[in-house]
Design an enzyme around this catalytic site. Structure first.
Site, PDB file in Angstrom:
ATOM      1  NE  ARG A 125      13.255 -64.643 -50.412  1.00  0.00           N
ATOM      2  CZ  ARG A 125      14.062 -64.711 -49.372  1.00  0.00           C
ATOM      3  NH1 ARG A 125      14.236 -65.861 -48.740  1.00  0.00           N
ATOM      4  NH2 ARG A 125      14.701 -63.650 -48.963  1.00  0.00           N
ATOM      5  CE  LYS A 150      25.368 -52.771 -34.452  1.00  0.00           C
ATOM      6  NZ  LYS A 150      26.066 -54.047 -34.334  1.00  0.00           N
ATOM      7  N   GLY A 162      15.781 -55.617 -45.627  1.00  0.00           N
ATOM      8  CA  GLY A 162      14.744 -56.309 -44.872  1.00  0.00           C
ATOM      9  C   GLY A 162      13.795 -55.414 -44.100  1.00  0.00           C
ATOM     10  N   GLY A 164      20.857 -58.718 -48.789  1.00  0.00           N
ATOM     11  CA  GLY A 164      22.318 -58.611 -48.889  1.00  0.00           C
ATOM     12  C   GLY A 164      22.782 -58.297 -50.301  1.00  0.00           C
TER      13      GLY A 164
HETATM   14  P1  AMP Z   1      19.121 -52.214 -39.970  1.00  0.00           P
HETATM   15  O1  AMP Z   1      18.993 -53.710 -39.902  1.00  0.00           O
HETATM   16  O2  AMP Z   1      20.494 -51.709 -39.755  1.00  0.00           O
HETATM   17  O3  AMP Z   1      18.448 -51.629 -41.191  1.00  0.00           O
HETATM   18  O4  AMP Z   1      18.329 -51.665 -38.698  1.00  0.00           O
HETATM   19  C1  AMP Z   1      16.960 -51.861 -38.513  1.00  0.00           C
HETATM   20  C2  AMP Z   1      16.663 -51.726 -37.059  1.00  0.00           C
HETATM   21  O5  AMP Z   1      17.069 -50.466 -36.611  1.00  0.00           O
HETATM   22  C3  AMP Z   1      15.192 -51.837 -36.737  1.00  0.00           C
HETATM   23  O6  AMP Z   1      14.991 -52.990 -35.971  1.00  0.00           O
HETATM   24  C4  AMP Z   1      14.898 -50.575 -35.932  1.00  0.00           C
HETATM   25  O7  AMP Z   1      14.101 -50.815 -34.782  1.00  0.00           O
HETATM   26  C5  AMP Z   1      16.276 -50.130 -35.507  1.00  0.00           C
HETATM   27  N1  AMP Z   1      16.331 -48.700 -35.231  1.00  0.00           N
HETATM   28  C6  AMP Z   1      15.979 -47.692 -36.037  1.00  0.00           C
HETATM   29  N2  AMP Z   1      16.114 -46.507 -35.405  1.00  0.00           N
HETATM   30  C7  AMP Z   1      16.554 -46.763 -34.163  1.00  0.00           C
HETATM   31  C8  AMP Z   1      16.858 -45.951 -33.044  1.00  0.00           C
HETATM   32  N3  AMP Z   1      16.733 -44.622 -33.083  1.00  0.00           N
HETATM   33  N4  AMP Z   1      17.283 -46.569 -31.918  1.00  0.00           N
HETATM   34  C9  AMP Z   1      17.400 -47.904 -31.870  1.00  0.00           C
HETATM   35  N5  AMP Z   1      17.117 -48.722 -32.897  1.00  0.00           N
HETATM   36  C10 AMP Z   1      16.702 -48.159 -34.032  1.00  0.00           C
END
Ligand code: AMP
Length: 395
Positions: free
Chosen positions: A34, A196, A353, A376
């Site tokens: 950064r 999610k 991220g 964000g």
């Molecule tokens: P996000 O912060 O919502 O972009 O989610 C990223 C996280 O989602 C990472 O730490 C991944 O390990 C997790 N992730 C991706 N696919 C899966 C899955 N099929 N089951 C559980 N965790 C997952």
């Protein structure tokens, strides 16, 4: 307002930068990305005959807290700039003004952590006015905080009705996002993954109808599969999001966005690097097993979708990429983005991220068109929201 339109000779440029860098126990900078990203704007001001006053937050201090002092980053900043930087141990009042108002062209000062004052996050107008006294022109180069209406990121702009501009880094971020949202070359594909649905719902809703193809992978895909009656075993799921998932599927049909979900999936009998694995169709995952990556057929299909696109946006991994056993899908998508960029002249943008971590882990960050620095802020931009830090410069 572009930085190059601003007359800087003899001016004191007050620049909001993002020096919120990681520090170790000894309070040394462990990643200076950064700081390096802010150098072009600083050097531009100096080259135009101005002086520079830098302001930033660092961490989440509750009031003054030595551990979050910006003096910790001073040695690295000076080394990267190749010149000394004056430090003001408060960002406002005489302590700051004594340093900033006597700066000569070519000199640089760094102000103490803005968040030592609660007025910063509160967007306090009096405090913003005090900050403004440190400069004669205002430049915002901190994309990472552009979605916050804080004193230094947005409120302060009103004290510089004519003399304000985006820094070079922020301008580049906006340009990259506009290449996707405002004037993309077709076909435009968005790949959304991660854990999610709930955290990506705003983006998905904004992108449907705008993109030619929407690819959904990662843990969030199982919510879509279950909502349609599929068996997902012990995979990650947000059952309370079924209605939203079905609404997205329907909106994709009515707006003509092709929505791609994983057809097959790599399953594991536990959430561990050495778990037993198998490949099944996504709607037939046995109980006791969980989907941790997209399957080989799906990977192939997603790669083909990327390679036949002229613009690609990627946010969120396709699986649990932190474990090599479940990183194949994510890595294949990263490689496809790099290939589309170099061989088909596609514009490829990565942000959020975990996708940034994934592309770095794959060693491909230099081979895509743009890697966004603001998590964000990028998400909110992609949700179609107006970011206060950007609006304040434009208004
Ligand atoms: P996000 O912060 O919502 O972009 O989610 C990223 C996280 O989602 C990472 O730490 C991944 O390990 C997790 N992730 C991706 N696919 C899966 C899955 N099929 N089951 C559980 N965790 C997952």
């Amino acid at each position: 307002m572009n930085l190059t339109d601003l007359s800087l000779k003899g001016e004191r440029a007050l620049i909001r930068v993002d020096f919120n860098v990681p520090l170790n126990e000894a309070r040394e900078v462990t990643d200076d990305t950064r700081i390096r990203a802010a150098l072009p704007t600083i050097q531009h001001v100096l080259a135009e005959g101005g002086s520079v006053v830098l302001m930033s937050h660092l961490g989440r201090p509750k009031g003054t807290d030595e551990r979050y002092s910006l003096k910790h980053i001073l040695p690295r900043l000076e080394a990267l700039l190749g010149q000394s930087v004056k430090f003001a141990s408060n960002c406002v009042e005489d302590v700051a003004l004594d340093v900033t108002q006597s700066l000569k062209p070519g000199e640089i000062a760094l102000l103490e952590n803005l968040r030592f004052h609660p007025e910063e996050k509160a967007g306090d107008e009096f405090f913003a006015g005090q900050l403004a006294e440190n400069g004669t022109v205002y430049i915002n180069d901190a994309f990472g905080t552009a979605h916050r209406a804080h004193a230094s990121t947005a409120v302060i702009a009103k004290f510089f009705p004519e003399d304000k501009a985006f820094g070079l880094l922020l301008a580049k971020e906006i340009d990259a996002l506009e290449k996707v949202l405002a004037h993309p070359q077709a076909p435009l594909t968005a790949i959304i993954g991660g854990a999610k649905v709930s955290s990506k719902l705003g983006i998905i809703e904004h992108l449907i109808g705008r993109v030619d193809r929407l690819i959904v992978g990662g843990g969030m895909a199982y919510t879509f599969v279950q909502a349609q009656g599929g068996k997902i075993g012990d995979s990650l799921v947000e059952s309370e999001m079924h209605a939203q998932a079905l609404a997205i599927l329907e909106k994709a049909q009515t707006t003509g966005t092709e929505l791609l979900l994983p057809h097959d999936t790599l399953i594991a009998d536990q959430f561990a690097a050495d778990a037993a694995t198998d490949v099944v169709t996504t709607e037939n995952i046995p109980d006791g097993w969980m989907g941790l990556d997209i399957g080989p057929e799906t990977t192939q299909r997603f790669v083909e979708a990327v390679l036949s696109s002229k613009t690609v946006l990627w946010n969120g991994p396709m699986g649990v990429f932190e474990m090599d056993a479940f990183a194949k899908g994510t890595n294949a998508v990263a490689e496809a983005l790099a290939k589309a960029t170099s061989e088909d002249d596609a514009f490829t943008l990565i942000g959020g991220g975990d996708s940034v971590a994934a592309i770095n882990k794959a060693g491909l960050a230099e081979r895509v068109s743009y890697v966004s620095t603001g998590g964000g802020a990028m998400l909110e931009y992609l949700e179609g929201k107006e970011l206060p830090g950007i609006a304040a410069i434009r208004s």
